[in-house]
Design a protein around this motif. Structure first.
Motif, mmCIF file in Angstrom:
data_model
loop_
_atom_site.group_PDB
_atom_site.id
_atom_site.type_symbol
_atom_site.label_atom_id
_atom_site.label_comp_id
_atom_site.label_asym_id
_atom_site.label_seq_id
_atom_site.Cartn_x
_atom_site.Cartn_y
_atom_site.Cartn_z
ATOM 1 N N THR A 297 0.872 -1.174 0.000
ATOM 2 C CA THR A 297 0.000 0.000 0.000
ATOM 3 C C THR A 297 0.912 1.228 0.000
ATOM 4 O O THR A 297 2.130 1.095 -0.023
ATOM 5 C CB THR A 297 -0.927 0.012 1.238
ATOM 6 O OG1 THR A 297 -0.137 0.207 2.406
ATOM 7 C CG2 THR A 297 -1.729 -1.276 1.357
ATOM 8 N N GLN A 298 0.330 2.407 0.059
ATOM 9 C CA GLN A 298 1.122 3.638 0.065
ATOM 10 C C GLN A 298 2.071 3.701 1.260
ATOM 11 O O GLN A 298 3.158 4.255 1.160
ATOM 12 C CB GLN A 298 0.211 4.870 0.088
ATOM 13 C CG GLN A 298 -0.500 5.129 -1.199
ATOM 14 C CD GLN A 298 0.440 5.612 -2.299
ATOM 15 O OE1 GLN A 298 1.581 6.004 -2.072
ATOM 16 N NE2 GLN A 298 -0.045 5.556 -3.521
ATOM 17 N N SER A 299 1.664 3.123 2.382
ATOM 18 C CA SER A 299 2.472 3.279 3.597
ATOM 19 C C SER A 299 2.843 1.970 4.287
ATOM 20 O O SER A 299 3.435 1.999 5.356
ATOM 21 C CB SER A 299 1.709 4.151 4.595
ATOM 22 O OG SER A 299 0.502 3.513 4.959
ATOM 23 N N ALA A 300 2.484 0.840 3.698
ATOM 24 C CA ALA A 300 2.741 -0.417 4.401
ATOM 25 C C ALA A 300 2.991 -1.571 3.435
ATOM 26 O O ALA A 300 2.637 -1.507 2.256
ATOM 27 C CB ALA A 300 1.562 -0.765 5.300
ATOM 28 N N MET A 301 3.608 -2.601 4.002
ATOM 29 C CA MET A 301 3.767 -3.871 3.304
ATOM 30 C C MET A 301 3.065 -4.906 4.175
ATOM 31 O O MET A 301 3.295 -4.967 5.379
ATOM 32 C CB MET A 301 5.241 -4.219 3.158
ATOM 33 C CG MET A 301 5.486 -5.513 2.423
ATOM 34 S SD MET A 301 7.236 -5.837 2.160
ATOM 35 C CE MET A 301 7.651 -6.561 3.733
ATOM 36 N N VAL A 302 2.190 -5.701 3.561
ATOM 37 C CA VAL A 302 1.389 -6.673 4.300
ATOM 38 C C VAL A 302 1.719 -8.065 3.772
ATOM 39 O O VAL A 302 1.559 -8.349 2.593
ATOM 40 C CB VAL A 302 -0.119 -6.391 4.139
ATOM 41 C CG1 VAL A 302 -0.929 -7.384 4.946
ATOM 42 C CG2 VAL A 302 -0.450 -4.971 4.549
ATOM 43 N N HIS A 303 2.189 -8.917 4.669
ATOM 44 C CA HIS A 303 2.564 -10.291 4.307
ATOM 45 C C HIS A 303 1.627 -11.233 5.040
ATOM 46 O O HIS A 303 1.374 -11.061 6.224
ATOM 47 C CB HIS A 303 4.010 -10.547 4.751
ATOM 48 C CG HIS A 303 4.491 -11.923 4.469
ATOM 49 N ND1 HIS A 303 4.380 -12.936 5.390
ATOM 50 C CD2 HIS A 303 5.073 -12.461 3.386
ATOM 51 C CE1 HIS A 303 4.892 -14.039 4.879
ATOM 52 N NE2 HIS A 303 5.322 -13.771 3.655
ATOM 53 N N GLY A 304 1.075 -12.205 4.320
ATOM 54 C CA GLY A 304 0.182 -13.159 4.969
ATOM 55 C C GLY A 304 -0.312 -14.219 4.017
ATOM 56 O O GLY A 304 0.152 -14.324 2.880
ATOM 57 N N GLU A 305 -1.266 -14.990 4.483
ATOM 58 C CA GLU A 305 -1.856 -16.063 3.697
ATOM 59 C C GLU A 305 -3.245 -15.617 3.242
ATOM 60 O O GLU A 305 -4.176 -15.556 4.047
ATOM 61 C CB GLU A 305 -1.960 -17.338 4.528
ATOM 62 C CG GLU A 305 -0.617 -17.847 5.005
ATOM 63 C CD GLU A 305 -0.747 -19.015 5.968
ATOM 64 O OE1 GLU A 305 -1.733 -19.763 5.899
ATOM 65 O OE2 GLU A 305 0.159 -19.145 6.806
ATOM 66 N N GLN B 272 1.221 -10.071 8.775
ATOM 67 C CA GLN B 272 2.258 -9.242 9.375
ATOM 68 C C GLN B 272 2.297 -7.945 8.585
ATOM 69 O O GLN B 272 2.515 -7.960 7.375
ATOM 70 C CB GLN B 272 3.607 -9.939 9.327
ATOM 71 C CG GLN B 272 4.706 -9.147 9.958
ATOM 72 C CD GLN B 272 6.032 -9.894 9.939
ATOM 73 O OE1 GLN B 272 6.202 -10.859 9.229
ATOM 74 N NE2 GLN B 272 6.963 -9.414 10.723
ATOM 75 N N ILE B 273 2.082 -6.816 9.266
ATOM 76 C CA ILE B 273 2.042 -5.514 8.624
ATOM 77 C C ILE B 273 3.272 -4.729 9.032
ATOM 78 O O ILE B 273 3.548 -4.565 10.218
ATOM 79 C CB ILE B 273 0.761 -4.734 8.999
ATOM 80 C CG1 ILE B 273 -0.465 -5.488 8.460
ATOM 81 C CG2 ILE B 273 0.773 -3.341 8.425
ATOM 82 C CD1 ILE B 273 -1.174 -6.248 9.483
ATOM 83 N N ILE B 274 3.995 -4.249 8.046
ATOM 84 C CA ILE B 274 5.147 -3.384 8.286
ATOM 85 C C ILE B 274 4.729 -2.000 7.822
ATOM 86 O O ILE B 274 4.613 -1.741 6.628
ATOM 87 C CB ILE B 274 6.390 -3.890 7.536
ATOM 88 C CG1 ILE B 274 6.714 -5.311 7.991
ATOM 89 C CG2 ILE B 274 7.564 -2.952 7.765
ATOM 90 C CD1 ILE B 274 7.752 -6.004 7.167
ATOM 91 N N ASP B 275 4.483 -1.111 8.777
ATOM 92 C CA ASP B 275 3.937 0.219 8.510
ATOM 93 C C ASP B 275 5.038 1.256 8.641
ATOM 94 O O ASP B 275 5.797 1.255 9.603
ATOM 95 C CB ASP B 275 2.813 0.508 9.507
ATOM 96 C CG ASP B 275 2.037 1.759 9.186
ATOM 97 O OD1 ASP B 275 2.298 2.390 8.149
ATOM 98 O OD2 ASP B 275 1.153 2.109 9.988
ATOM 99 N N SER B 276 5.124 2.168 7.670
ATOM 100 C CA SER B 276 6.144 3.217 7.705
ATOM 101 C C SER B 276 5.546 4.606 7.581
ATOM 102 O O SER B 276 6.216 5.537 7.187
ATOM 103 C CB SER B 276 7.150 2.994 6.567
ATOM 104 O OG SER B 276 6.487 3.092 5.326
ATOM 105 N N GLU B 277 4.298 4.760 7.954
ATOM 106 C CA GLU B 277 3.605 6.024 7.752
ATOM 107 C C GLU B 277 3.994 7.110 8.750
ATOM 108 O O GLU B 277 4.078 8.267 8.407
ATOM 109 C CB GLU B 277 2.095 5.807 7.812
ATOM 110 C CG GLU B 277 1.317 7.045 7.433
ATOM 111 C CD GLU B 277 -0.159 6.763 7.292
ATOM 112 O OE1 GLU B 277 -0.858 6.829 8.311
ATOM 113 O OE2 GLU B 277 -0.584 6.471 6.178
ATOM 114 N N GLN B 278 4.270 6.789 9.976
ATOM 115 C CA GLN B 278 4.460 7.797 11.011
ATOM 116 C C GLN B 278 5.922 8.093 11.294
ATOM 117 O O GLN B 278 6.329 8.299 12.433
ATOM 118 C CB GLN B 278 3.730 7.356 12.277
ATOM 119 C CG GLN B 278 2.249 7.183 12.049
ATOM 120 C CD GLN B 278 1.546 6.548 13.224
ATOM 121 O OE1 GLN B 278 2.177 6.185 14.204
ATOM 122 N NE2 GLN B 278 0.240 6.427 13.130
ATOM 123 N N GLY B 279 6.752 8.135 10.270
ATOM 124 C CA GLY B 279 8.146 8.504 10.439
ATOM 125 C C GLY B 279 9.069 7.365 10.803
ATOM 126 O O GLY B 279 10.250 7.419 10.543
ATOM 127 N N GLY B 280 8.553 6.337 11.406
ATOM 128 C CA GLY B 280 9.353 5.175 11.770
ATOM 129 C C GLY B 280 8.733 3.924 11.196
ATOM 130 O O GLY B 280 7.721 3.961 10.522
#
Length: 86
Positions: free
Chosen positions: A17-25, A54-62
């Protein structure tokens, strides 16, 4: 926890997505043979149902990692996806 129906299977995928990578089944129908073209078909859902997400979110600066046993991802947020490598 969700129980798969007899006509369903899970496929490990990675969505972007614009701010995240989502890994799953992702839960898909057994009849779907080419998951890589799934979202371009008329059978694409409005929400993608993922198990063990598992969501890796990078929207809030970190970078923040969150895990969920079940997760629904709105299809309109997806900008790309692919099958997860083994």
């Amino acid at each position: 926890m969700y129980t798969l129906e007899p006509d369903e299977k899970t496929v490990k995928v990675i969505f972007y997505t614009q701010s995240a990578m989502v890994h799953g089944e992702a839960i898909v129908k057994q009849a779907l043979t080419r998951v890589s073209t799934w979202l371009r078909t008329q059978g694409a859902p409005e929400y993608i149902h993922l198990l063990n997400a598992q969501i890796i979110d990078s929207e809030q600066g970190g970078v923040k990692t969150t895990q969920f046993p079940e997760f629904y991802l709105p299809i309109h947020q997806v900008i790309g996806f692919h099958l997860a490598p083994p």
